[in-house]
Design a protein around this motif. Structure first.
Motif, PDB file in Angstrom:
ATOM      1  N   CYS A  14      65.599 -64.835  72.280  1.00  0.00           N
ATOM      2  CA  CYS A  14      64.437 -65.003  71.416  1.00  0.00           C
ATOM      3  C   CYS A  14      63.259 -64.298  72.086  1.00  0.00           C
ATOM      4  O   CYS A  14      62.681 -64.842  73.044  1.00  0.00           O
ATOM      5  N   PRO A  15      62.892 -63.084  71.639  1.00  0.00           N
ATOM      6  CA  PRO A  15      61.826 -62.331  72.304  1.00  0.00           C
ATOM      7  C   PRO A  15      60.447 -62.975  72.190  1.00  0.00           C
ATOM      8  O   PRO A  15      59.635 -62.856  73.116  1.00  0.00           O
ATOM      9  N   VAL A  16      60.175 -63.647  71.090  1.00  0.00           N
ATOM     10  CA  VAL A  16      58.860 -64.269  70.925  1.00  0.00           C
ATOM     11  C   VAL A  16      58.668 -65.395  71.945  1.00  0.00           C
ATOM     12  O   VAL A  16      57.628 -65.503  72.594  1.00  0.00           O
ATOM     13  N   GLY A  17      59.679 -66.231  72.110  1.00  0.00           N
ATOM     14  CA  GLY A  17      59.589 -67.333  73.060  1.00  0.00           C
ATOM     15  C   GLY A  17      60.058 -66.997  74.454  1.00  0.00           C
ATOM     16  O   GLY A  17      59.901 -67.790  75.388  1.00  0.00           O
ATOM     17  N   ASP A  18      60.675 -65.827  74.624  1.00  0.00           N
ATOM     18  CA  ASP A  18      61.205 -65.365  75.911  1.00  0.00           C
ATOM     19  C   ASP A  18      62.191 -66.374  76.514  1.00  0.00           C
ATOM     20  O   ASP A  18      62.049 -66.826  77.642  1.00  0.00           O
ATOM     21  N   PHE A  19      63.226 -66.704  75.741  1.00  0.00           N
ATOM     22  CA  PHE A  19      64.281 -67.571  76.246  1.00  0.00           C
ATOM     23  C   PHE A  19      65.610 -67.149  75.629  1.00  0.00           C
ATOM     24  O   PHE A  19      65.649 -66.419  74.632  1.00  0.00           O
ATOM     25  N   TYR A  20      66.685 -67.594  76.233  1.00  0.00           N
ATOM     26  CA  TYR A  20      68.035 -67.313  75.753  1.00  0.00           C
ATOM     27  C   TYR A  20      68.675 -68.609  75.265  1.00  0.00           C
ATOM     28  O   TYR A  20      68.418 -69.690  75.811  1.00  0.00           O
ATOM     29  N   VAL A  21      69.515 -68.508  74.256  1.00  0.00           N
ATOM     30  CA  VAL A  21      70.306 -69.640  73.780  1.00  0.00           C
ATOM     31  C   VAL A  21      71.733 -69.453  74.280  1.00  0.00           C
ATOM     32  O   VAL A  21      72.377 -68.446  73.974  1.00  0.00           O
ATOM     33  N   ASP A  22      72.212 -70.412  75.088  1.00  0.00           N
ATOM     34  CA  ASP A  22      73.545 -70.328  75.692  1.00  0.00           C
ATOM     35  C   ASP A  22      73.780 -68.965  76.352  1.00  0.00           C
ATOM     36  O   ASP A  22      74.716 -68.222  75.982  1.00  0.00           O
ATOM     37  N   PRO A  23      72.956 -68.597  77.331  1.00  0.00           N
ATOM     38  CA  PRO A  23      73.114 -67.277  77.969  1.00  0.00           C
ATOM     39  C   PRO A  23      74.457 -67.129  78.666  1.00  0.00           C
ATOM     40  O   PRO A  23      75.051 -68.117  79.114  1.00  0.00           O
ATOM     41  N   ARG A  24      74.921 -65.888  78.757  1.00  0.00           N
ATOM     42  CA  ARG A  24      76.204 -65.609  79.417  1.00  0.00           C
ATOM     43  C   ARG A  24      76.063 -65.501  80.920  1.00  0.00           C
ATOM     44  O   ARG A  24      77.045 -65.596  81.659  1.00  0.00           O
ATOM     45  N   VAL A  25      74.855 -65.262  81.384  1.00  0.00           N
ATOM     46  CA  VAL A  25      74.579 -65.099  82.816  1.00  0.00           C
ATOM     47  C   VAL A  25      73.346 -65.940  83.152  1.00  0.00           C
ATOM     48  O   VAL A  25      72.601 -66.354  82.255  1.00  0.00           O
ATOM     49  N   PRO A  26      73.091 -66.209  84.440  1.00  0.00           N
ATOM     50  CA  PRO A  26      71.884 -66.952  84.801  1.00  0.00           C
ATOM     51  C   PRO A  26      70.616 -66.232  84.345  1.00  0.00           C
ATOM     52  O   PRO A  26      70.482 -65.026  84.526  1.00  0.00           O
ATOM     53  N   VAL A  27      69.698 -66.979  83.731  1.00  0.00           N
ATOM     54  CA  VAL A  27      68.427 -66.433  83.269  1.00  0.00           C
ATOM     55  C   VAL A  27      67.313 -67.392  83.682  1.00  0.00           C
ATOM     56  O   VAL A  27      67.564 -68.487  84.188  1.00  0.00           O
ATOM     57  N   ASN A  28      66.088 -66.977  83.425  1.00  0.00           N
ATOM     58  CA  ASN A  28      64.947 -67.805  83.813  1.00  0.00           C
ATOM     59  C   ASN A  28      64.853 -69.060  82.945  1.00  0.00           C
ATOM     60  O   ASN A  28      64.673 -70.172  83.452  1.00  0.00           O
ATOM     61  N   ARG A  29      64.987 -68.899  81.619  1.00  0.00           N
ATOM     62  CA  ARG A  29      64.858 -70.041  80.712  1.00  0.00           C
ATOM     63  C   ARG A  29      66.020 -70.055  79.728  1.00  0.00           C
ATOM     64  O   ARG A  29      66.216 -69.099  78.971  1.00  0.00           O
ATOM     65  N   ALA A  30      66.788 -71.144  79.756  1.00  0.00           N
ATOM     66  CA  ALA A  30      67.959 -71.275  78.890  1.00  0.00           C
ATOM     67  C   ALA A  30      67.807 -72.466  77.962  1.00  0.00           C
ATOM     68  O   ALA A  30      67.477 -73.574  78.400  1.00  0.00           O
ATOM     69  N   VAL A  31      68.031 -72.248  76.677  1.00  0.00           N
ATOM     70  CA  VAL A  31      68.146 -73.325  75.704  1.00  0.00           C
ATOM     71  C   VAL A  31      69.636 -73.536  75.487  1.00  0.00           C
ATOM     72  O   VAL A  31      70.358 -72.599  75.115  1.00  0.00           O
ATOM     73  N   VAL A  32      70.109 -74.746  75.715  1.00  0.00           N
ATOM     74  CA  VAL A  32      71.550 -75.004  75.821  1.00  0.00           C
ATOM     75  C   VAL A  32      72.032 -75.907  74.691  1.00  0.00           C
ATOM     76  O   VAL A  32      71.433 -76.952  74.417  1.00  0.00           O
ATOM     77  N   THR A  33      73.125 -75.504  74.056  1.00  0.00           N
ATOM     78  CA  THR A  33      73.671 -76.314  72.963  1.00  0.00           C
ATOM     79  C   THR A  33      74.486 -77.499  73.464  1.00  0.00           C
ATOM     80  O   THR A  33      74.481 -78.566  72.840  1.00  0.00           O
ATOM     81  N   HIS A  34      75.209 -77.342  74.581  1.00  0.00           N
ATOM     82  CA  HIS A  34      75.985 -78.453  75.125  1.00  0.00           C
ATOM     83  C   HIS A  34      76.418 -78.142  76.547  1.00  0.00           C
ATOM     84  O   HIS A  34      76.199 -77.041  77.045  1.00  0.00           O
ATOM     85  N   ALA A  35      77.051 -79.129  77.201  1.00  0.00           N
ATOM     86  CA  ALA A  35      77.259 -79.081  78.645  1.00  0.00           C
ATOM     87  C   ALA A  35      78.537 -78.378  79.100  1.00  0.00           C
ATOM     88  O   ALA A  35      78.792 -78.321  80.304  1.00  0.00           O
ATOM     89  N   HIS A  36      79.356 -77.852  78.217  1.00  0.00           N
ATOM     90  CA  HIS A  36      80.515 -77.092  78.672  1.00  0.00           C
ATOM     91  C   HIS A  36      80.066 -75.826  79.389  1.00  0.00           C
ATOM     92  O   HIS A  36      79.087 -75.187  78.990  1.00  0.00           O
ATOM     93  N   THR A  37      80.797 -75.446  80.412  1.00  0.00           N
ATOM     94  CA  THR A  37      80.329 -74.380  81.295  1.00  0.00           C
ATOM     95  C   THR A  37      80.292 -73.003  80.655  1.00  0.00           C
ATOM     96  O   THR A  37      79.636 -72.106  81.183  1.00  0.00           O
ATOM     97  N   ASP A  38      80.976 -72.808  79.542  1.00  0.00           N
ATOM     98  CA  ASP A  38      80.886 -71.505  78.879  1.00  0.00           C
ATOM     99  C   ASP A  38      79.647 -71.412  77.990  1.00  0.00           C
ATOM    100  O   ASP A  38      79.383 -70.363  77.397  1.00  0.00           O
ATOM    101  N   HIS A  39      78.871 -72.485  77.923  1.00  0.00           N
ATOM    102  CA  HIS A  39      77.607 -72.481  77.180  1.00  0.00           C
ATOM    103  C   HIS A  39      76.423 -72.829  78.084  1.00  0.00           C
ATOM    104  O   HIS A  39      75.339 -72.297  77.908  1.00  0.00           O
ATOM    105  N   ALA A  40      76.636 -73.741  79.024  1.00  0.00           N
ATOM    106  CA  ALA A  40      75.598 -74.117  79.985  1.00  0.00           C
ATOM    107  C   ALA A  40      75.911 -73.421  81.303  1.00  0.00           C
ATOM    108  O   ALA A  40      76.650 -73.945  82.142  1.00  0.00           O
TER     109      ALA A  40
END
Length: 343
Positions: A14-40
């Motif tokens: 999300c470029p406006v908010g500068d965050f990723y949803v369920d990023p594939r790699v470590p990022v500064n800010r992650a919005v996470v849908t759930h706790a499984h490791t392929d999403h978190a």
């Protein structure tokens, strides 16, 4: 809609908010849908997630990570983008992420399923302009039985095995699937035992006030303990390992959506296969799209090309954003080890 979400090699951004949803790699800010490791993903600096996932995420993430949690339905503004979480029905704390900016709404489902589940909140439709949906089981062959029908079949297998002097070993991934299986077991049949990774997940569920039957951690028992007539809930990676010898004569079963496909039980080398999935089946996926009624559908994670093509044929604007498929081996995606290695 591209102003709200973009597809990148790091994941949905999300470029406006500068965050990723369920990023594939470590990022500064992650919005996470759930706790499984392929999403978190481990290693992010800041995590925003639904409140019900707190214990699971803290259990799995790095100690120096920053966390922020929201109750379902409550919103927060990040860079002018309103973010809220809505039940996804996949596992404890799983959520659809709703993003709104200047009247445009995008919803990222993460992993989800329709229907009831005693261990998590049920999925609810969220109207939107853009829907990002998984398609793990996005083919007409995948259709799930009602929850109680499968639970009754598992308990019948357990009774038959107990009466034959066997111990049952039921495989399901440690966090989410195993707790759902446990909730459907009838403890009057016998004692319920758990693999170490499963028991860790149980602790997080119980801390979140999810009712589960009484369980005994296998590693807490003497090596000479008699498991006859019991039920052991274990992770798939334990199948075929020396760890199973301690249970004596056993009957094994796999609980997975992949068991709906001919030959899956044989490939897994188990005695029984039960069709249990925490993902939408074919009719549920189509129902979810109908209820959310988006202008555009982005399809990912699974049979994405087939789903996108079908949606186009029925008049929906749809496209594939990620051609990664899932398979039977993804039952092990939570990176568990067998109990002897971890305890």
């Amino acid at each position: 809609m591209a102003s709200i979400l973009q597809t990148t090699d790091r994941g949905l951004y999300c470029p406006v908010g500068d965050f990723y949803v369920d990023p594939r790699v470590p990022v500064n800010r992650a919005v996470v849908t759930h706790a499984h490791t392929d999403h978190a993903r481990w290693g992010c600096r800041h995590y925003l997630a639904a409140r019900r996932s707190e214990h699971l995420l803290r259990m799995r993430m790095n100690d120096d990570a920053e966390f922020e949690f929201l109750p379902y339905g409550e919103s927060i503004s990040v860079g002018g983008v309103d973010i809220s979480f809505h039940p996804a029905g996949h596992m404890l704390g799983s959520a659809q992420v709703r993003l709104e900016h200047r009247g445009e709404v995008a919803v990222v489902t993460g992993d989800y399923k329709l229907g009831s589940d005693p261990t998590c909140e049920s999925w609810e439709p969220v109207p939107c302009h853009l829907l990002v949906t998984e398609s793990t089981f996005g083919l007409p062959v995948y259709r799930w039985e009602p929850e109680q029908v499968t639970a009754d079949a598992i308990n019948a297998w357990w009774r038959e095995s107990r009466d034959a002097g066997l111990c049952c070993v039921l495989y399901g991934y440690a966090v989410g699937k195993s707790q759902r299986l446990l909730a459907g077991l009838d403890p009057s049949i016998g004692t319920i035992y758990t693999h170490g990774a499963v028991e860790k997940g149980n602790e997080a569920y119980r801390k979140t006030d999810v009712e589960l039957p009484e369980t005994t951690f296998v590693g807490s028992l003497d090596r000479k303990h008699d498991f006859t007539g019991g039920m052991v809930v274990a992770v798939p990676s334990a199948n075929g390992t020396p760890w199973l010898r301690r249970f004596g004569r056993i009957s094994t079963a796999m609980a997975s959506g992949w068991m709906a496909v001919r030959g899956a039980r044989r490939r897994r080398a188990v005695d029984r296969g039960f069709v249990v999935s925490d993902h939408v089946d074919w009719p549920s996926l189509l129902k979810a799209v109908e209820l959310c009624d988006p202008e555009t559908v982005w399809v990912t994670h699974g049979y994405s090309a087939a789903v996108a093509r079908y949606l186009q044929e029925i008049g929906r604007e749809a496209c594939v954003i990620d051609s990664r498929t899932r398979s039977e081996n993804d039952e092990d995606h939570s990176q568990e080890t067998v109990e002897g290695e971890e305890s």
